[in-house]
Design a protein around this motif. Structure first.
Motif, PDB file in Angstrom:
ATOM      1  N   THR A   9      50.548  41.402  42.025  1.00 13.88           N
ATOM      2  CA  THR A   9      49.820  42.606  42.431  1.00 13.88           C
ATOM      3  C   THR A   9      50.140  43.785  41.518  1.00 13.88           C
ATOM      4  O   THR A   9      49.596  44.867  41.699  1.00 13.88           O
ATOM      5  CB  THR A   9      50.133  42.972  43.891  1.00 13.88           C
ATOM      6  OG1 THR A   9      51.543  43.132  44.038  1.00 13.88           O
ATOM      7  CG2 THR A   9      49.623  41.893  44.836  1.00 13.88           C
ATOM      8  N   VAL A  11      49.219  45.376  38.577  1.00 11.50           N
ATOM      9  CA  VAL A  11      48.103  45.380  37.639  1.00 11.50           C
ATOM     10  C   VAL A  11      48.276  46.572  36.714  1.00 11.50           C
ATOM     11  O   VAL A  11      48.215  47.719  37.158  1.00 11.50           O
ATOM     12  CB  VAL A  11      46.746  45.460  38.368  1.00 11.50           C
ATOM     13  CG1 VAL A  11      45.605  45.477  37.366  1.00 11.50           C
ATOM     14  CG2 VAL A  11      46.594  44.303  39.344  1.00 11.50           C
ATOM     15  N   THR A  13      46.693  48.802  34.076  1.00 14.11           N
ATOM     16  CA  THR A  13      45.370  49.166  33.575  1.00 14.11           C
ATOM     17  C   THR A  13      45.558  50.162  32.443  1.00 14.11           C
ATOM     18  O   THR A  13      46.261  51.166  32.605  1.00 14.11           O
ATOM     19  CB  THR A  13      44.508  49.779  34.690  1.00 14.11           C
ATOM     20  OG1 THR A  13      44.407  48.840  35.767  1.00 14.11           O
ATOM     21  CG2 THR A  13      43.121  50.115  34.183  1.00 14.11           C
ATOM     22  N   VAL A  36      44.660  44.896  32.254  1.00 12.82           N
ATOM     23  CA  VAL A  36      43.244  45.166  32.464  1.00 12.82           C
ATOM     24  C   VAL A  36      42.882  46.357  31.584  1.00 12.82           C
ATOM     25  O   VAL A  36      43.603  47.355  31.553  1.00 12.82           O
ATOM     26  CB  VAL A  36      42.950  45.474  33.944  1.00 12.82           C
ATOM     27  CG1 VAL A  36      41.505  45.919  34.133  1.00 12.82           C
ATOM     28  CG2 VAL A  36      43.263  44.260  34.820  1.00 12.82           C
ATOM     29  N   ILE A 101      41.591  38.100  36.248  1.00 14.20           N
ATOM     30  CA  ILE A 101      41.662  39.338  37.013  1.00 14.20           C
ATOM     31  C   ILE A 101      41.120  39.030  38.402  1.00 14.20           C
ATOM     32  O   ILE A 101      40.073  38.408  38.550  1.00 14.20           O
ATOM     33  CB  ILE A 101      40.819  40.448  36.353  1.00 14.20           C
ATOM     34  CG1 ILE A 101      41.344  40.747  34.945  1.00 14.20           C
ATOM     35  CG2 ILE A 101      40.830  41.707  37.218  1.00 14.20           C
ATOM     36  CD1 ILE A 101      40.444  41.686  34.148  1.00 14.20           C
ATOM     37  N   PRO A 108      40.110  45.813  40.816  1.00 16.62           N
ATOM     38  CA  PRO A 108      41.190  44.860  40.557  1.00 16.62           C
ATOM     39  C   PRO A 108      42.328  45.017  41.567  1.00 16.62           C
ATOM     40  O   PRO A 108      42.791  46.125  41.820  1.00 16.62           O
ATOM     41  CB  PRO A 108      41.679  45.207  39.155  1.00 16.62           C
ATOM     42  CG  PRO A 108      40.789  46.254  38.620  1.00 16.62           C
ATOM     43  CD  PRO A 108      39.932  46.757  39.718  1.00 16.62           C
ATOM     44  N   GLY A 110      44.811  42.321  41.519  1.00 17.38           N
ATOM     45  CA  GLY A 110      45.879  41.470  41.007  1.00 17.38           C
ATOM     46  C   GLY A 110      45.428  40.708  39.782  1.00 17.38           C
ATOM     47  O   GLY A 110      44.275  40.810  39.351  1.00 17.38           O
ATOM     48  N   ILE A 111      46.393  39.995  39.233  1.00 15.11           N
ATOM     49  CA  ILE A 111      46.127  39.065  38.143  1.00 15.11           C
ATOM     50  C   ILE A 111      46.847  37.779  38.501  1.00 15.11           C
ATOM     51  O   ILE A 111      47.997  37.797  38.944  1.00 15.11           O
ATOM     52  CB  ILE A 111      46.618  39.605  36.786  1.00 15.11           C
ATOM     53  CG1 ILE A 111      45.784  40.819  36.369  1.00 15.11           C
ATOM     54  CG2 ILE A 111      46.567  38.520  35.712  1.00 15.11           C
ATOM     55  CD1 ILE A 111      46.134  41.413  35.031  1.00 15.11           C
TER      56      ILE A 111
END
Length: 133
Positions: A9, A11, A13, A36, A101, A108, A110-111
């Motif tokens: 979780t 993320v 960016t 991201v 993603i 978004p 999470g990844i």
């Protein structure tokens, strides 16, 4: 097991104008393999991975000059938190990539990576510690 159970979780960016060095520094500090990339001018999301940065530097490109936008994958396959890990693994195998993603209605969340999936599919083994002395 579902993607939401395995995904990270955290993320990161970044913007399209971040340099590769800035992206690498941020990813390294968080111990993550992908970020991201959000381009507010196009309202689009992409992804840049450690492999993208490695390939650029390995080909002689300057990480202080090259920007994330030049090395971002924009034809991204997104996962839903409700996908099964099998669905995520199939998408990764089919597309030849290691990160997805994860999106919900708000963006978004999470990844999920191949490593995350393997971690869930591999039983934890506890090795007894032998004390010598």
């Amino acid at each position: 097991m579902l993607v939401r159970d395995a995904m990270s979780t955290m993320v990161l960016t970044i913007g399209p104008t971040h340099t590769l060095r800035q992206a690498a520094r941020l990813m390294s500090a968080r111990r993550i393999g992908a970020a991201v990339v959000h381009d507010p001018d196009t309202c689009g999301l992409g992804i840049i991975t450690e492999r993208d940065i490695l390939n650029a530097v390995g080909s002689g490109q300057d990480p202080d000059v090259e920007t994330a936008s030049t090395h971002t994958t924009t034809d991204v396959v997104f996962a839903a938190p409700t996908w099964t890990l099998e669905e995520a693994a199939e998408a990764m195998t089919h597309g030849g990539f290691r990160h997805l993603i994860v999106l919900d209605d708000d963006g978004p969340v999470g990844i999920v990576s191949v490593r995350d999936i393997i971690r869930c599919w591999t039983p934890v083994r506890h090795h007894p510690v032998e004390l010598v002395g």
